[in-house]
Design a protein around this motif. Structure first.
Motif, PDB file in Angstrom:
ATOM      1  N   TRP A   1       6.290  11.124  -0.824  1.00  0.00           N
ATOM      2  CA  TRP A   1       5.159  11.236   0.099  1.00  0.00           C
ATOM      3  C   TRP A   1       5.673  11.844   1.400  1.00  0.00           C
ATOM      4  CZ3 TRP A   1       1.892   6.495   2.157  1.00  0.00           C
ATOM      5  CH2 TRP A   1       0.751   6.989   2.819  1.00  0.00           C
TER       6      TRP A   1
ATOM      7  N   GLU B   1       0.939   4.062  -2.946  1.00  0.00           N
ATOM      8  CA  GLU B   1       0.683   5.473  -2.657  1.00  0.00           C
ATOM      9  C   GLU B   1       1.823   6.349  -3.178  1.00  0.00           C
ATOM     10  OE1 GLU B   1      -1.753   8.484  -1.411  1.00  0.00           O
ATOM     11  OE2 GLU B   1      -2.192   6.328  -1.296  1.00  0.00           O
TER      12      GLU B   1
ATOM     13  N   ARG C   1       0.825  -1.206   0.000  1.00  0.00           N
ATOM     14  CA  ARG C   1       0.000   0.000   0.000  1.00  0.00           C
ATOM     15  C   ARG C   1       0.860   1.258   0.000  1.00  0.00           C
ATOM     16  NH1 ARG C   1      -3.608  -0.723   5.026  1.00  0.00           N
ATOM     17  NH2 ARG C   1      -4.347   1.348   4.410  1.00  0.00           N
TER      18      ARG C   1
ATOM     19  N   ALA D   1       1.389   6.738  -6.890  1.00  0.00           N
ATOM     20  CA  ALA D   1       0.280   7.652  -7.172  1.00  0.00           C
ATOM     21  C   ALA D   1       0.655   9.106  -6.914  1.00  0.00           C
ATOM     22  CB  ALA D   1      -0.937   7.265  -6.331  1.00  0.00           C
ATOM     23  N   ARG D   2       1.601   9.326  -5.986  1.00  0.00           N
ATOM     24  CA  ARG D   2       2.005  10.690  -5.632  1.00  0.00           C
ATOM     25  C   ARG D   2       3.238  11.154  -6.396  1.00  0.00           C
ATOM     26  NH1 ARG D   2       0.134  12.528  -0.314  1.00  0.00           N
ATOM     27  NH2 ARG D   2      -1.466  11.088   0.451  1.00  0.00           N
TER      28      ARG D   2
ATOM     29  N   ASP E   1      -4.619   8.060   7.196  1.00  0.00           N
ATOM     30  CA  ASP E   1      -4.158   7.791   5.834  1.00  0.00           C
ATOM     31  C   ASP E   1      -4.078   6.303   5.518  1.00  0.00           C
ATOM     32  OD1 ASP E   1      -3.944  10.459   5.214  1.00  0.00           O
ATOM     33  OD2 ASP E   1      -1.799  10.594   5.682  1.00  0.00           O
ATOM     34  N   LEU E   2      -3.628   5.500   6.488  1.00  0.00           N
ATOM     35  CA  LEU E   2      -3.351   4.092   6.217  1.00  0.00           C
ATOM     36  C   LEU E   2      -4.178   3.126   7.053  1.00  0.00           C
ATOM     37  CD1 LEU E   2       0.542   4.350   5.913  1.00  0.00           C
ATOM     38  CD2 LEU E   2      -1.042   3.771   4.067  1.00  0.00           C
TER      39      LEU E   2
END
Length: 276
Positions: free
Chosen positions: A231, A223, A219, A226-227, A245-246
């Motif tokens: 992050w 992420e 995960r 995707a960012r 967030d997680l």
């Protein structure tokens, strides 16, 4: 065994004006209405259909998939209330009735309710019940710690959330292990955390042991992709933000991050982490 309220693979026997007649075995010939006949069918071909009763209580087949079958629980919207009961939208042309005797509280049009679908042997009709406690399986469960299961939330308590495990047994999800908002009727994947001597079952939303950290690693990587590879999360991030967030504790996050660093998949950057 072919059962009303469940799916079955039935062979095509013949074609008539109103549709195809399927071989229902002991239930006799079952009509698949003309409007649902698939293209390219053949005599003898088996079709995957759901069996239910139409508006005139005739046994018919459909290619549509209801939101729940007999023996299953689902959160369904009430679309009408009449003198005989409430009616729920379960994805078929004929709505599913909840007799007044099966309503825990008087149902209202427009609201959604968690129910179980039943075949009422007395009336020989498909109905739903909102009286869930008596519908749970009280026989000893054969689950093992770590088993992956399907959970449905059905009640919130001081300890946490009562859940339905695999449409059968009751399980408890402790509040201090939940880092996300849950609603009644919500379905999710979970794991068996403990089977106690008194037969009660504890469940978790996280895979036990190493599996939990492995899942979180994936995960975090997803992420980061995707960012755009960076992050702004790390040791400096407050625990409540990590939970938001997680959905995990800060300790679990640090375990997963440490594993990713050892694998050299990420590096710690200023005010965050970066994908290698």
């Amino acid at each position: 065994m072919i059962e009303i309220g469940k799916r079955a693979e039935l062979a095509v026997l013949r074609d008539k004006q109103y549709g195809l007649y399927l071989d229902g075995g002991e239930l006799g010939e079952i009509l698949l209405p003309h409007g649902e006949v698939p293209r390219g069918w053949d005599i003898g071909q088996k079709l995957d259909v759901f069996l239910y009763l139409d508006s005139e209580d005739r046994l018919v087949a459909t290619l549509k998939r209801p939101r729940a079958m007999v023996g299953e629980f689902a959160r369904l919207k009430c679309v009408a209330v009449t003198a005989v009961g409430a009616f729920l939208d379960w994805g078929l042309t004929k709505d599913l009735m909840v007799p007044f005797r099966e309503q825990k509280m008087k149902m209202e049009e427009g609201r959604s309710y968690l129910v179980k679908v039943l075949f009422d042997g007395e009336s020989r009709r498909l109905i739903a019940t909102a009286r869930l406690a008596r519908q749970l399986n009280l026989t000893p469960a054969s689950y093992a710690v770590g088993d992956e299961v399907e959970l449905i939330v059905f009640e919130k308590t001081e300890l946490g959330y009562k859940t339905i495990i695999n449409h059968a047994h009751e399980g408890l999800l402790y509040a201090n292990e939940v880092f996300q908002g849950l609603s009644i009727g919500e379905k999710m994947t979970g794991w068996i955390a403990a089977v106690r001597e008194d037969g009660k079952i504890d469940v978790s939303l996280h895979a036990p042991g190493r599996g939990r950290v492995d899942d979180l690693e994936k995960r975090i990587l997803g992420e980061l992709v995707a960012r755009g590879g960076f992050w702004g999360i790390g040791d400096h991030t407050p625990a409540d933000e990590i939970r938001e967030d997680l959905g995990v504790s800060k300790r679990t996050f640090k375990q997963a991050l440490g594993a990713l660093l050892k694998k050299r998949l990420v590096t710690v950057a200023e005010n965050g982490i970066r994908l290698n």
